[in-house]
Design a protein around this motif. Sequence first.
Motif, PDB file in Angstrom:
ATOM      1  N   GLY A 195      37.565  20.535  25.197  1.00  0.00           N
ATOM      2  CA  GLY A 195      37.707  20.418  26.813  1.00  0.00           C
ATOM      3  C   GLY A 195      37.146  19.153  27.296  1.00  0.00           C
ATOM      4  O   GLY A 195      37.903  18.699  28.377  1.00  0.00           O
ATOM      5  N   LEU A 196      36.083  18.642  26.831  1.00  0.00           N
ATOM      6  CA  LEU A 196      35.579  17.286  27.087  1.00  0.00           C
ATOM      7  C   LEU A 196      36.609  16.167  27.019  1.00  0.00           C
ATOM      8  O   LEU A 196      36.781  15.410  27.799  1.00  0.00           O
ATOM      9  CB  LEU A 196      34.164  16.926  26.613  1.00  0.00           C
ATOM     10  CG  LEU A 196      33.792  15.465  26.744  1.00  0.00           C
ATOM     11  CD1 LEU A 196      33.586  15.342  28.166  1.00  0.00           C
ATOM     12  CD2 LEU A 196      32.384  15.320  25.980  1.00  0.00           C
ATOM     13  N   ASP A 198      39.720  16.388  26.552  1.00  0.00           N
ATOM     14  CA  ASP A 198      41.159  16.778  27.633  1.00  0.00           C
ATOM     15  C   ASP A 198      40.746  16.099  28.810  1.00  0.00           C
ATOM     16  O   ASP A 198      41.847  15.632  29.559  1.00  0.00           O
ATOM     17  CB  ASP A 198      41.593  18.207  27.614  1.00  0.00           C
ATOM     18  CG  ASP A 198      42.164  18.728  26.163  1.00  0.00           C
ATOM     19  OD1 ASP A 198      42.419  17.629  25.280  1.00  0.00           O
ATOM     20  OD2 ASP A 198      41.998  19.719  25.907  1.00  0.00           O
ATOM     21  N   TRP A 199      39.585  16.497  29.272  1.00  0.00           N
ATOM     22  CA  TRP A 199      39.026  16.033  30.637  1.00  0.00           C
ATOM     23  C   TRP A 199      38.948  14.575  30.859  1.00  0.00           C
ATOM     24  O   TRP A 199      39.431  13.956  31.900  1.00  0.00           O
ATOM     25  CB  TRP A 199      37.834  16.636  31.103  1.00  0.00           C
ATOM     26  CG  TRP A 199      37.232  16.027  32.212  1.00  0.00           C
ATOM     27  CD1 TRP A 199      37.340  16.828  33.405  1.00  0.00           C
ATOM     28  CD2 TRP A 199      36.401  15.112  32.598  1.00  0.00           C
ATOM     29  NE1 TRP A 199      36.749  16.360  34.471  1.00  0.00           N
ATOM     30  CE2 TRP A 199      36.021  15.120  33.894  1.00  0.00           C
ATOM     31  CE3 TRP A 199      35.441  14.180  31.812  1.00  0.00           C
ATOM     32  CZ2 TRP A 199      35.288  14.162  34.565  1.00  0.00           C
ATOM     33  CZ3 TRP A 199      34.674  13.354  32.413  1.00  0.00           C
ATOM     34  CH2 TRP A 199      34.489  13.247  33.879  1.00  0.00           C
ATOM     35  N   ARG A 253      42.459  12.993  31.011  1.00  0.00           N
ATOM     36  CA  ARG A 253      43.283  13.079  32.658  1.00  0.00           C
ATOM     37  C   ARG A 253      42.426  12.048  33.501  1.00  0.00           C
ATOM     38  O   ARG A 253      42.928  12.004  34.576  1.00  0.00           O
ATOM     39  CB  ARG A 253      42.887  14.391  32.867  1.00  0.00           C
ATOM     40  CG  ARG A 253      43.725  15.546  32.082  1.00  0.00           C
ATOM     41  CD  ARG A 253      43.991  16.765  32.797  1.00  0.00           C
ATOM     42  NE  ARG A 253      42.651  17.376  33.133  1.00  0.00           N
ATOM     43  CZ  ARG A 253      41.748  18.345  32.301  1.00  0.00           C
ATOM     44  NH1 ARG A 253      42.330  18.520  31.338  1.00  0.00           N
ATOM     45  NH2 ARG A 253      40.761  18.856  32.756  1.00  0.00           N
ATOM     46  N   GLN A 254      41.330  11.411  33.058  1.00  0.00           N
ATOM     47  CA  GLN A 254      40.857  10.503  34.110  1.00  0.00           C
ATOM     48  C   GLN A 254      41.662   9.222  34.473  1.00  0.00           C
ATOM     49  O   GLN A 254      42.323   8.722  33.457  1.00  0.00           O
ATOM     50  CB  GLN A 254      39.211  10.338  33.706  1.00  0.00           C
ATOM     51  CG  GLN A 254      38.587  11.333  33.477  1.00  0.00           C
ATOM     52  CD  GLN A 254      38.531  12.346  34.573  1.00  0.00           C
ATOM     53  OE1 GLN A 254      38.093  11.923  35.912  1.00  0.00           O
ATOM     54  NE2 GLN A 254      38.912  13.637  34.539  1.00  0.00           N
ATOM     55  N   ASN A 269      29.621  10.581  30.076  1.00  0.00           N
ATOM     56  CA  ASN A 269      30.724  11.349  30.546  1.00  0.00           C
ATOM     57  C   ASN A 269      30.410  13.199  30.183  1.00  0.00           C
ATOM     58  O   ASN A 269      31.102  13.845  31.057  1.00  0.00           O
ATOM     59  CB  ASN A 269      31.750  11.144  29.171  1.00  0.00           C
ATOM     60  CG  ASN A 269      32.477   9.683  29.271  1.00  0.00           C
ATOM     61  OD1 ASN A 269      32.335   9.203  30.301  1.00  0.00           O
ATOM     62  ND2 ASN A 269      32.675   9.203  28.196  1.00  0.00           N
ATOM     63  N   TRP A 307      31.472  15.389  33.368  1.00  0.00           N
ATOM     64  CA  TRP A 307      32.424  16.653  33.069  1.00  0.00           C
ATOM     65  C   TRP A 307      31.554  17.782  33.372  1.00  0.00           C
ATOM     66  O   TRP A 307      32.351  18.688  34.065  1.00  0.00           O
ATOM     67  CB  TRP A 307      32.513  16.595  31.464  1.00  0.00           C
ATOM     68  CG  TRP A 307      33.250  17.740  30.893  1.00  0.00           C
ATOM     69  CD1 TRP A 307      34.355  18.344  31.528  1.00  0.00           C
ATOM     70  CD2 TRP A 307      32.885  18.354  29.767  1.00  0.00           C
ATOM     71  NE1 TRP A 307      35.091  19.214  30.410  1.00  0.00           N
ATOM     72  CE2 TRP A 307      34.101  19.507  29.576  1.00  0.00           C
ATOM     73  CE3 TRP A 307      31.951  18.576  29.221  1.00  0.00           C
ATOM     74  CZ2 TRP A 307      33.909  20.537  28.502  1.00  0.00           C
ATOM     75  CZ3 TRP A 307      31.594  19.509  28.171  1.00  0.00           C
ATOM     76  CH2 TRP A 307      32.702  20.391  27.975  1.00  0.00           C
ATOM     77  N   ASP A 324      31.809  18.500  36.850  1.00  0.00           N
ATOM     78  CA  ASP A 324      32.871  18.731  37.659  1.00  0.00           C
ATOM     79  C   ASP A 324      33.422  19.888  37.276  1.00  0.00           C
ATOM     80  O   ASP A 324      34.009  20.617  38.013  1.00  0.00           O
ATOM     81  CB  ASP A 324      33.894  17.822  36.848  1.00  0.00           C
ATOM     82  CG  ASP A 324      35.343  17.898  37.671  1.00  0.00           C
ATOM     83  OD1 ASP A 324      35.348  17.776  38.635  1.00  0.00           O
ATOM     84  OD2 ASP A 324      36.363  17.996  36.805  1.00  0.00           O
ATOM     85  N   LYS A 325      33.089  20.644  35.873  1.00  0.00           N
ATOM     86  CA  LYS A 325      33.521  22.091  35.593  1.00  0.00           C
ATOM     87  C   LYS A 325      32.784  22.961  36.525  1.00  0.00           C
ATOM     88  O   LYS A 325      33.253  23.752  36.867  1.00  0.00           O
ATOM     89  CB  LYS A 325      33.163  22.233  34.088  1.00  0.00           C
ATOM     90  CG  LYS A 325      34.322  21.381  33.202  1.00  0.00           C
ATOM     91  CD  LYS A 325      35.536  21.862  33.259  1.00  0.00           C
ATOM     92  CE  LYS A 325      35.828  23.157  32.743  1.00  0.00           C
ATOM     93  NZ  LYS A 325      37.085  23.523  32.761  1.00  0.00           N
ATOM     94  N   GLN A 354      34.148  23.196  39.865  1.00  0.00           N
ATOM     95  CA  GLN A 354      35.381  23.983  40.063  1.00  0.00           C
ATOM     96  C   GLN A 354      35.114  25.532  39.777  1.00  0.00           C
ATOM     97  O   GLN A 354      35.907  26.232  40.189  1.00  0.00           O
ATOM     98  CB  GLN A 354      36.272  23.367  38.840  1.00  0.00           C
ATOM     99  CG  GLN A 354      36.894  21.927  38.957  1.00  0.00           C
ATOM    100  CD  GLN A 354      37.888  21.672  37.871  1.00  0.00           C
ATOM    101  OE1 GLN A 354      38.501  22.246  37.214  1.00  0.00           O
ATOM    102  NE2 GLN A 354      37.709  20.209  37.466  1.00  0.00           N
ATOM    103  N   LYS A 389      36.787  18.703  45.791  1.00  0.00           N
ATOM    104  CA  LYS A 389      36.327  17.358  44.979  1.00  0.00           C
ATOM    105  C   LYS A 389      35.528  16.503  45.581  1.00  0.00           C
ATOM    106  O   LYS A 389      34.659  15.903  45.289  1.00  0.00           O
ATOM    107  CB  LYS A 389      37.760  16.902  44.558  1.00  0.00           C
ATOM    108  CG  LYS A 389      38.659  17.214  43.595  1.00  0.00           C
ATOM    109  CD  LYS A 389      39.835  16.284  43.502  1.00  0.00           C
ATOM    110  CE  LYS A 389      40.838  16.891  42.215  1.00  0.00           C
ATOM    111  NZ  LYS A 389      41.889  15.820  42.008  1.00  0.00           N
TER     112      LYS A 389
END
Length: 329
Positions: free
Chosen positions: A80-81, A83-84, A87-88, A139, A143, A146-147, A150, A156
């Motif tokens: 998951g990290l 993939d995140w 996307r940055q 990172n 991450w 941010d998770k 959400q 944001k």
Amino acid sequence: MRALLRPVVVKELGLVLLKPSKELLPLFSGRVLIDYAPEYMIEWPSGALPTAMQCLGEDPVLVPFFANEKVIQAAGGINGLKDWLKRQPSGCQWPHSDYHHKELVATEFHPGAIRLCWGCDTQLHDHHTKQLSDIAKANIIAWVIDKARQNLGFSKSHVLTLPEICWWATQRDLVSALPEGMARRALRMPQDAIPSVSRECDIVPELPATSIIQEKVKPVLKLKVDPESPGTLMKRPKRIRLEKPTYLQWVKTQPCEGCGSPADDPHHLIGWGQGGMGTKAHDVLSIPLCRTCHTELHNDPVKFEQKHGSQPAMIIRVIDRACSLGVLA
């Protein structure tokens, strides 16, 4: 989009003038929210602001929490990290290179992962330095924050606070991963600092903050599923009764399923193939009853169910309530 602007107040006309840059004009296409600038923004120049400055990521006390393996798994795991990171919007995170390929990959570096271009990934393969570790750690922190933001339903632009990250940890059953210093700040307790020279009589024993939080959020019942338990492999397995005294204590606090009065007893299901000589139904198959209704049920179960409804229907209502309130989790 957020902006930090210096207003010009025209008191005579009761007007406030703002001069945004061209890229900030879309911000004023509808209603906008006006608020005081927080203290940490006082020295910042006017203009567009980043999505959110997450101050929690700069707190060294919280670093062990973000780097904890349980926290990483709860946020989505190392995949998951990665993939995140992909996307940055920014590019390669290794600044010490004259050439960066346009293709990016997320490469694992202890304790997390780093976003690198193909060239830097080949160059840094199997390298482990403190600088790489610091980038990977930063990172992970960004991450997880941010998770958590959400998962808690914030936008944001929201700056996550310490109580909010602690509430997220509680929801994910991560209280045991909270560092003592982080737990003390969340409970507004003084930091556990013992001077290098102190008298034994000056030391006041107290419970650790982490144990206090653990006690406050301890679930009433925690179910575990074992689809290949030893009993499933036996032709005639011995019956094991599920006992959960803490769940029975909660059942006693609920209103009586018969008359609605305050309950006195947790009644275990009888009849319906449950109970028997020297045994009774599992603790989860219980309903709250007052003393009068409890006696009435045991005296004549058929008459009681004709009057108040069946016991299984009552048990379903109680279990549904327990699951909805988080008692059964």
